[in-house]
Design an enzyme around this catalytic site. Structure first.
Site, PDB file in Angstrom:
ATOM      1  N   ALA A 213     -49.261  -4.560  81.290  1.00 20.36           N
ATOM      2  CA  ALA A 213     -48.982  -5.301  82.521  1.00 20.36           C
ATOM      3  C   ALA A 213     -48.154  -6.535  82.202  1.00 20.36           C
ATOM      4  O   ALA A 213     -48.463  -7.635  82.629  1.00 20.36           O
ATOM      5  CB  ALA A 213     -50.293  -5.702  83.204  1.00 20.36           C
TER       6      ALA A 213
ATOM      7  N   THR B 266     -39.130  -0.797  74.399  1.00 19.96           N
ATOM      8  CA  THR B 266     -37.951  -0.588  73.557  1.00 19.96           C
ATOM      9  C   THR B 266     -38.407  -0.118  72.182  1.00 19.96           C
ATOM     10  O   THR B 266     -39.284  -0.730  71.571  1.00 19.96           O
ATOM     11  CB  THR B 266     -37.150  -1.894  73.452  1.00 19.96           C
ATOM     12  OG1 THR B 266     -36.749  -2.252  74.773  1.00 19.96           O
ATOM     13  CG2 THR B 266     -35.924  -1.719  72.583  1.00 19.96           C
TER      14      THR B 266
ATOM     15  N   LEU C  86     -31.055   0.048  72.524  1.00 17.94           N
ATOM     16  CA  LEU C  86     -30.802  -0.905  71.435  1.00 17.94           C
ATOM     17  C   LEU C  86     -29.348  -1.337  71.452  1.00 17.94           C
ATOM     18  O   LEU C  86     -29.022  -2.519  71.261  1.00 17.94           O
ATOM     19  CB  LEU C  86     -31.123  -0.271  70.074  1.00 17.94           C
ATOM     20  CG  LEU C  86     -32.586   0.017  69.766  1.00 17.94           C
ATOM     21  CD1 LEU C  86     -32.709   0.580  68.350  1.00 17.94           C
ATOM     22  CD2 LEU C  86     -33.424  -1.254  69.879  1.00 17.94           C
TER      23      LEU C  86
ATOM     24  N   CYS D 177     -35.836 -10.206  73.473  1.00 12.69           N
ATOM     25  CA  CYS D 177     -35.236  -8.898  73.193  1.00 12.69           C
ATOM     26  C   CYS D 177     -34.035  -8.885  72.266  1.00 12.69           C
ATOM     27  O   CYS D 177     -33.964  -8.050  71.373  1.00 12.69           O
ATOM     28  CB  CYS D 177     -34.867  -8.223  74.497  1.00 12.69           C
ATOM     29  SG  CYS D 177     -36.337  -7.897  75.455  1.00 12.69           S
TER      30      CYS D 177
ATOM     31  N   ALA E 209     -33.262  -8.071  83.433  1.00 12.60           N
ATOM     32  CA  ALA E 209     -33.269  -9.350  82.731  1.00 12.60           C
ATOM     33  C   ALA E 209     -34.293 -10.262  83.390  1.00 12.60           C
ATOM     34  O   ALA E 209     -34.547 -10.167  84.594  1.00 12.60           O
ATOM     35  CB  ALA E 209     -31.876  -9.985  82.761  1.00 12.60           C
TER      36      ALA E 209
HETATM   37  C1  UGA Z   1     -31.800  -9.090  78.144  1.00 15.91           C
HETATM   38  C2  UGA Z   1     -30.759  -8.139  78.760  1.00 15.91           C
HETATM   39  O1  UGA Z   1     -29.801  -8.895  79.505  1.00 15.91           O
HETATM   40  C3  UGA Z   1     -31.420  -7.122  79.674  1.00 15.91           C
HETATM   41  O2  UGA Z   1     -30.449  -6.196  80.157  1.00 15.91           O
HETATM   42  C4  UGA Z   1     -32.495  -6.377  78.880  1.00 15.91           C
HETATM   43  O3  UGA Z   1     -33.167  -5.429  79.690  1.00 15.91           O
HETATM   44  C5  UGA Z   1     -33.491  -7.379  78.344  1.00 15.91           C
HETATM   45  O4  UGA Z   1     -32.815  -8.320  77.483  1.00 15.91           O
HETATM   46  C6  UGA Z   1     -34.549  -6.637  77.580  1.00 15.91           C
HETATM   47  O5  UGA Z   1     -34.217  -5.898  76.652  1.00 15.91           O
HETATM   48  O6  UGA Z   1     -35.708  -6.723  77.977  1.00 15.91           O
HETATM   49  P1  UGA Z   1     -33.080 -11.295  78.972  1.00 15.91           P
HETATM   50  O7  UGA Z   1     -33.469 -11.456  77.552  1.00 15.91           O
HETATM   51  O8  UGA Z   1     -34.109 -11.395  80.012  1.00 15.91           O
HETATM   52  O9  UGA Z   1     -32.373  -9.851  79.192  1.00 15.91           O
HETATM   53  O10 UGA Z   1     -32.011 -12.412  79.318  1.00 15.91           O
HETATM   54  P2  UGA Z   1     -30.415 -12.539  79.310  1.00 15.91           P
HETATM   55  O11 UGA Z   1     -29.989 -12.951  80.652  1.00 15.91           O
HETATM   56  O12 UGA Z   1     -29.760 -11.364  78.741  1.00 15.91           O
HETATM   57  O13 UGA Z   1     -30.195 -13.806  78.353  1.00 15.91           O
HETATM   58  C7  UGA Z   1     -30.513 -13.764  76.964  1.00 15.91           C
HETATM   59  C8  UGA Z   1     -30.088 -15.050  76.284  1.00 15.91           C
HETATM   60  O14 UGA Z   1     -28.672 -15.137  76.203  1.00 15.91           O
HETATM   61  C9  UGA Z   1     -30.531 -16.317  77.011  1.00 15.91           C
HETATM   62  O15 UGA Z   1     -30.959 -17.275  76.077  1.00 15.91           O
HETATM   63  C10 UGA Z   1     -29.273 -16.761  77.717  1.00 15.91           C
HETATM   64  O16 UGA Z   1     -29.271 -18.134  77.995  1.00 15.91           O
HETATM   65  C11 UGA Z   1     -28.220 -16.376  76.703  1.00 15.91           C
HETATM   66  N1  UGA Z   1     -26.864 -16.198  77.268  1.00 15.91           N
HETATM   67  C12 UGA Z   1     -26.627 -15.241  78.213  1.00 15.91           C
HETATM   68  C13 UGA Z   1     -25.810 -16.966  76.785  1.00 15.91           C
HETATM   69  O17 UGA Z   1     -25.993 -17.828  75.914  1.00 15.91           O
HETATM   70  N2  UGA Z   1     -24.563 -16.764  77.291  1.00 15.91           N
HETATM   71  C14 UGA Z   1     -24.297 -15.823  78.230  1.00 15.91           C
HETATM   72  O18 UGA Z   1     -23.125 -15.685  78.650  1.00 15.91           O
HETATM   73  C15 UGA Z   1     -25.362 -15.042  78.708  1.00 15.91           C
END
Ligand code: UGA
Length: 471
Positions: free
Chosen positions: A13, A133, A223, A278, A166
């Protein structure tokens, strides 16, 4: 739409299982959806929409609409398994911290115990959905566990259905996914299992966005999707350093290259480094997989994404220390944002923690403000330290040197510097003139997200440090 009244259950959950099941329950009113987790506290929290265990915009409304109707939360895993036709397995697969593959490989013990419980309890045919994953070919392990008892082997079909949501946008991502991916065995029974899961999603996802493939391609795609996304951030972050050294502006470069439709504009925002549960985990997992298969060049290539990310965090902190006259000992520093990104209270692998640890080593005093991160979580993270950092031998004086405040102005009052670690929108709305007046001069701002209006701050008198741009 077809409306077979599937009985669905989900083991786990958490961030993935909870929101996904809420959306399925909402969109498939004829299905009964049960989320099972052994942690009673967590299950109790899911029963209270005002205090859900995770924060996601739109989630509480969905829970309110469906709970008790066709959505149920329980700690009775065995009963949930017994009853279900389709079982999602959405348990954690964190990076191993000890033993073989420690620091890279995924810890698969929760997944294996879930599979063993299913094998033990099930008496009717089940479709098992790998939602967590996993390493490529993990479904093979699950199938072996299910087939150790030949009697029950025919009961199980394993499909892989990775989650691409995300955090912070889980509900819109689930409601309008770019695609849903389902991988299954290439046998008649495998095709049938894939079709049944596709029918569940077809309640709200257009058929052309539901793609089906074999198990290994599906596992691999998850991945690789995260590796590509993280790679874009490391790529632009590496260019931020080049921009600082040359006088180019990284945001201008990102805009210019992003308009090439082959490159695309998203995920090119430079930052102090990516965080989240992730990206790092999945790349380490990919690196481990490649190197266990003897594919060293492939492993080295992807490892660089992590190396640059570590470098970005380190060089940002070095810049802080050097700009502040090479010493921050005893100086008050305001940390704005501790979550790994905006609109979430999640702090897993947050770059803010690495930065604070380095500043702590330099003797700084810090006041931290984040609109969503709970107090216990902050202290828990600070106590454990960043995951990839060498574990510090002597305990750092956390409580004497760090205060957690609930008022951002209090964090910045009397500070020598402000450090933006998370891109929260509210940081843009503060009264910076008032803040400037209350700070020690020169008043430094280090914007780790290039979030604020730097020209305006400069005009007020701040010494502003951006990423990928000369001061
Ligand atoms: C990420 C993926 O975007 C999802 O598609 C995936 O399902 C998920 O991992 C997962 O495997 O569970 P998430 O970790 O929630 O999602 O967040 P993101 O929005 O991808 O951001 C990840 C990190 O990258 C954050 O720290 C964010 O601030 C940073 N980021 C993102 C940047 O520094 N620059 C960017 O342009 C985008």
């Amino acid at each position: 739409t077809p409306s077979r009244a599937e009985k669905i259950c989900c083991l786990g959950a958490g961030y993935v299982g909870g929101p996904t099941m809420c959306v399925i329950a909402k969109k498939c009113p004829e299905c009964k959806v049960t989320v099972a987790d052994p942690f009673a506290d967590k299950i109790a929290q899911w029963h209270d929409p005002d205090h859900l265990p995770i924060f996601e915009p739109g989630l509480a409304e969905l829970v309110r609409e469906t709970i008790g109707k066709n959505l149920f939360f329980t700690t009775d895993l065995e009963a949930a398994i017994q009853e279900a036709d389709i079982i999602f397995v959405a348990v954690g697969t964190p990076t191993k911290t000890v033993g073989i593959g420690s620091g890279h490989a995924a810890n698969l013990c929760y997944l294996e115990s879930a599979a063993r419980m299913i094998a033990r309890v099930a008496t009717t045919p089940k479709i098992i959905v790998e939602k967590s994953t996993v390493p490529v070919r993990n479904a093979e392990t699950l199938m072996r566990i299910f087939t150790t008892n030949p009697e029950s082997a025919r009961l199980f079909q394993v499909v892989n259905n990775p989650e691409f949501l995300a955090e912070g946008t889980a509900i819109p991502d689930l409601l309008r996914p770019d695609r849903v991916l389902i991988g299954g065995q290439t046998t008649p029974a495998g095709h049938e299992a894939v079709r049944r899961l596709a029918d569940v999603y077809a309640h709200w996802v257009p058929r052309e966005r539901i793609i089906t493939t074999n198990l290994w391609s599906s596992e691999c795609s998850k991945l690789v999707a995260n590796a590509f996304l993280a790679q874009r951030i490391s790529s632009i972050n590496s260019i931020s350093e080049l921009c600082e050294a040359t006088g180019a502006d990284v945001d201008e470069v990102a805009r210019a290259i992003g308009m090439d439709s082959r490159i695309g504009a998203k995920f090119l925002k430079t930052s102090v480094g990516f965080g989240g549960s992730c990206f790092q985990k999945d790349i380490l997992n990919l690196v481990y997989l490649a190197s266990s298969l003897g594919l060293q060049q492939v492993a080295d290539y992807w490892e660089q994404v992590i190396t640059i990310n570590q470098h970005q965090k380190a060089r940002f902190t070095e810049r802080i220390v050097h700009s502040m006259f090479h010493t921050i000992a005893g100086k008050k520093i305001a940390i704005l944002g501790f979550a790994f990104k905006k609109d979430t209270g999640d702090t897993r692998e947050t770059p803010a923690l690495d930065i604070m640890y380095k500043l702590l080593e330099e003797g700084a005093n810090m006041a931290v403000y984040d609109p969503k991160v709970p107090d216990e979580l902050l202290w828990d993270d600070l106590t454990h330290g960043p995951s990839l950092a060498p574990k510090n031998a002597r305990p750092l004086p956390l409580r004497e040197r760090i205060t957690h405040v609930t008022d951002p102005y209090q964090a910045m009052e009397g500070a020598h510097a402000i450090i933006i670690c998370t891109e929260w929108d509210e940081f843009k709305t503060y009264d910076y003139q008032r803040i400037y007046n209350g700070m020690v001069k020169p008043a430094f701002i280090f914007d780790g997200r290039n979030l604020l209006d730097h020209q305006r701050l400069f005009d007020m008198g701040f010494e502003v440090h951006s990423l990928g741009r000369r001061p």
